[in-house]
Structure formats: structure tokens, C-alpha cells
Write an enzyme that holds these catalytic residues in place. Sequence first.
Site, PDB file in Angstrom:
ATOM      1  N   MET A  75       0.798  -1.226   0.000  1.00 56.22           N
ATOM      2  CA  MET A  75       0.000   0.000   0.000  1.00 56.22           C
ATOM      3  C   MET A  75       0.835   1.282   0.000  1.00 56.22           C
ATOM      4  SD  MET A  75      -2.873  -1.271  -0.286  1.00 56.22           S
ATOM      5  CE  MET A  75      -3.593  -2.883  -0.065  1.00 56.22           C
ATOM      6  N   CYS A  76       2.149   1.149  -0.124  1.00 51.20           N
ATOM      7  CA  CYS A  76       3.003   2.338  -0.172  1.00 51.20           C
ATOM      8  C   CYS A  76       2.907   3.006  -1.537  1.00 51.20           C
ATOM      9  CB  CYS A  76       4.461   1.970   0.079  1.00 51.20           C
ATOM     10  SG  CYS A  76       4.853   1.753   1.805  1.00 51.20           S
ATOM     11  N   HIS A  77       2.939   4.336  -1.524  1.00 53.43           N
ATOM     12  CA  HIS A  77       2.964   5.102  -2.762  1.00 53.43           C
ATOM     13  C   HIS A  77       4.383   5.135  -3.322  1.00 53.43           C
ATOM     14  CE1 HIS A  77      -0.700   6.616  -0.856  1.00 53.43           C
ATOM     15  NE2 HIS A  77      -1.112   6.886  -2.066  1.00 53.43           N
ATOM     16  N   GLU A 113      10.034   4.423   3.732  1.00 54.49           N
ATOM     17  CA  GLU A 113      11.282   4.424   2.974  1.00 54.49           C
ATOM     18  C   GLU A 113      12.489   4.448   3.904  1.00 54.49           C
ATOM     19  OE1 GLU A 113       8.067   5.307   0.230  1.00 54.49           O
ATOM     20  OE2 GLU A 113       8.524   6.025   2.238  1.00 54.49           O
ATOM     21  N   ASP A 127      24.265 -10.388   5.943  1.00 53.52           N
ATOM     22  CA  ASP A 127      24.626 -11.247   4.811  1.00 53.52           C
ATOM     23  C   ASP A 127      26.131 -11.271   4.587  1.00 53.52           C
ATOM     24  OD1 ASP A 127      24.134 -12.834   2.366  1.00 53.52           O
ATOM     25  OD2 ASP A 127      24.846 -11.016   1.368  1.00 53.52           O
TER      26      ASP A 127
END
Length: 158
Positions: A75-77, A113, A127
Site C-alpha cells: 500500500m506504499c505510494h 522508505e 549477509d
Amino acid sequence: MDELTHFNHQQRAKMVDVTDKAITFREAVATVKVIMAPETLQRIHAGQIKKGDVLAVAQVAGIMAAKKTSELIPMCHLLPLNGVDISFEDDGQTTLVITAVAKVSGKTGVEMEALCGAQIAALTVYDMCKAMDRGMVITDCHLVEKKGGKSGHFVFGE
């Protein structure tokens, strides 16, 4: 109570419509900690991790992640980010603190973000160092500060 903006008239999820919102400057800061063995942090600083410069790679990964947040969180723009910065501090012993700052002139905030950038930078550290330290812990990820938009200024803990 405020109306839930992420649901349509059928009570199904929707992307919030920001058409009528004003374009304003918005900024978000997020942080996350990576706790590791002292030797791991020493080797990161000495450039002795076989996969390369851990902090340089994590920095680029965090920036890339912030730019791709809308592809990861449904649902992020999609936002035309003005800037993203990933920085690192540590206690010289076991804890690496990663901070992500995201900025935009837009109709919706950049909290996701900043959070995404911080988390992916932390996962990249994991990692790159996991061969020598599988016991690393990624913890305490949170929004530190948010500026701009209708909800105003937020500072964690206030």
C-alpha cells in the site's frame, strides 16, 4: 476516532488516495541496531570481511531499498525521493547503529522508505558477515523522527 483510510467501502484494503493533498516537504529518520561479536565489528573496520567493504555495500543497499519501498510494501505510494542517506555509528565493541534519512517533496510521508532503508542495510551487514558470525541480532528498528504532512512533527519517545 479517525476514519480508516486504507479500507474501501467494502472494508477491503486499498491504497490511500492522496490526490487532494498538498505537496509539502517531508523527512523521516529511522534507526536499527546490529549486535555482533566484537571480532566481527573489528574485522568490518579493518576491511577484513571476505565479501568486501561491508559498510559501503550496506549503504548502497539501504539507498536502493528506500527507492524500491513501494515495490515491497503493497500500500506504499511510489515516491520521487529527493534524497536518502544511510550512516553508521558503533560503540567500538558489539553494536553497529544504522540510521536512514529519507526526504521528499510530496503528498505522503517517507517513514516506510527510511525504515526499509535501515532494515535492508542491516540485512546486508548480516549477509556479508554471516560466514563468521551467524549469531548477529538485528534489533530495535524504529522511526526516530518524522517531519511534515498533516500529522506534523513526531519524535520517538516524546
